[in-house]
Design a protein around this motif. Sequence first.
Motif, PDB file in Angstrom:
ATOM      1  N   UNK A 122       0.822  -1.219   0.000  1.00 23.16           N
ATOM      2  CA  UNK A 122       0.000   0.000   0.000  1.00 23.16           C
ATOM      3  C   UNK A 122       0.850   1.262   0.000  1.00 23.16           C
ATOM      4  N   UNK A 123       2.119   1.125   0.390  1.00 25.42           N
ATOM      5  CA  UNK A 123       2.988   2.286   0.529  1.00 25.42           C
ATOM      6  C   UNK A 123       3.683   2.565  -0.803  1.00 25.42           C
ATOM      7  N   UNK A 124       3.527   3.770  -1.356  1.00 24.05           N
ATOM      8  CA  UNK A 124       4.118   4.106  -2.649  1.00 24.05           C
ATOM      9  C   UNK A 124       5.646   3.975  -2.640  1.00 24.05           C
ATOM     10  N   UNK A 125       6.266   4.122  -1.469  1.00 21.31           N
ATOM     11  CA  UNK A 125       7.726   4.041  -1.389  1.00 21.31           C
ATOM     12  C   UNK A 125       8.241   2.634  -1.711  1.00 21.31           C
ATOM     13  N   UNK A 126       7.342   1.645  -1.650  1.00 22.48           N
ATOM     14  CA  UNK A 126       7.750   0.267  -1.911  1.00 22.48           C
ATOM     15  C   UNK A 126       7.320  -0.195  -3.307  1.00 22.48           C
ATOM     16  N   UNK A 127       7.056   0.741  -4.178  1.00 18.59           N
ATOM     17  CA  UNK A 127       6.606   0.402  -5.526  1.00 18.59           C
ATOM     18  C   UNK A 127       7.598  -0.491  -6.245  1.00 18.59           C
ATOM     19  N   UNK A 128       8.864  -0.155  -6.186  1.00 16.54           N
ATOM     20  CA  UNK A 128       9.890  -0.944  -6.892  1.00 16.54           C
ATOM     21  C   UNK A 128       9.952  -2.378  -6.368  1.00 16.54           C
ATOM     22  N   UNK A 129       9.814  -2.522  -5.055  1.00 23.37           N
ATOM     23  CA  UNK A 129       9.852  -3.867  -4.482  1.00 23.37           C
ATOM     24  C   UNK A 129       8.625  -4.660  -4.912  1.00 23.37           C
ATOM     25  N   UNK A 130       7.473  -3.989  -5.008  1.00 19.29           N
ATOM     26  CA  UNK A 130       6.263  -4.671  -5.467  1.00 19.29           C
ATOM     27  C   UNK A 130       6.415  -5.140  -6.910  1.00 19.29           C
ATOM     28  N   UNK A 131       7.011  -4.306  -7.758  1.00 17.01           N
ATOM     29  CA  UNK A 131       7.230  -4.679  -9.158  1.00 17.01           C
ATOM     30  C   UNK A 131       8.166  -5.885  -9.245  1.00 17.01           C
ATOM     31  N   UNK A 132       9.245  -5.886  -8.458  1.00 13.08           N
ATOM     32  CA  UNK A 132      10.181  -7.014  -8.470  1.00 13.08           C
ATOM     33  C   UNK A 132       9.505  -8.282  -7.957  1.00 13.08           C
ATOM     34  N   UNK A 133       8.665  -8.122  -6.931  1.00 11.14           N
ATOM     35  CA  UNK A 133       7.920  -9.272  -6.414  1.00 11.14           C
ATOM     36  C   UNK A 133       7.029  -9.871  -7.494  1.00 11.14           C
TER      37      UNK A 133
END
Length: 375
Positions: A37-48
């Motif tokens: 939910x946190x925009x700061x973790x967008x890159x990690x979500x994409x990699x996941x």
Amino acid sequence: MLTPPDPQHQYVVALSRLIHQGNALFKQYDRLSFIIWNRHHHDKAVQSHRDFQAWVDHAKSDLHPADHDEFCTILAEGDSISWERAWDIVTGTIEHVWENQQEAYSIGQRCIMKRFLRLRDYLKALRIRLAPPSPLSADFYQQFADQFHRMSPDMIDELFITSGCMIQYWIPPYKPQTKQSADRAYGWLDGLNLYMPDSLVAMVETVYQAYRDYKRFPRDQTLDPIQGALRDLKLADTKPSLLTRYELHPRVVERATLLWQIGEYDTALSQVCIELDNAVKAKSGLKEDGTTLMRTAFSPKKTRLAIDPRFGNQQGFMDLFAGVMDAIRNPRAHHHKSNLSADEAIEWLAFLSALFRVLDATIINTPDETEARGT
């Protein structure tokens, strides 16, 4: 000429690899639903998303047609949010306004992680059906793997290979471990169960003995949890024991059988000698032990245990009983390793069995009778 690979074995290995990779993914991203939910973790979500989708694509390409269809059915199941849409929301591919953190958690848990775990569990069920679980318990796996915690994977491989395993027996373990060494040991146990189910216990015994030799374990430390578990598995086998087949003295069979079944022939001899020592002490009433006990109990001058004349003379058997303590028991009490073969050990056990029968036939002299005989 090499035997062609068994297709079912290859399929089990492929399933094991998928399960292992899936477990690693779950462990790596088990907190995904708390961060998406946190925009700061967008890159990690994409990699996941890339990692999870690669795993799904890999599974689709490896599965047999019928299993592939079932896998895809599970992937498509769920509520109104599909697997693909959930990831689109998480990675920001499509606009989605979060109402609150709980909504983000719900999408991550319900639409991604829950479905992923169902896919992984489906692969586990396939693997279990094709390769039944090992007779070795989960506790045994853990105890066995713990032995190698300071050994590198290469050293562990060498230990198994020099014990008679082939490198292809190793497969990705069913359950990933936190340590590389434990992962390596688990994979060998899983592989042996797949490729050598009928001789799994015997092979694990051989590897464990090689490990004990490598670590220079004392010979008398035989009934540890690992060897105890292997012994129990062997006892479940109803095949007649070699010791029983030869009809050795009951005290020899009782003392030696468990050690014999795990290949501890030297220790079996040592324990039978201790049993003989205890038996002579109990029957004679003397407090000494070992060589001194035998020379006192069977002394021709002040005889406490008189040999039945049909077996031979008193002096000769005094020397035999004392010699057993000096030649067989004492060296092994100091961790002497003779590496006796099964045939050599059974011959010595038969000799000790004969001494037990001689002891059974001895006549007990009271202290007064012994003194009178001495005068």
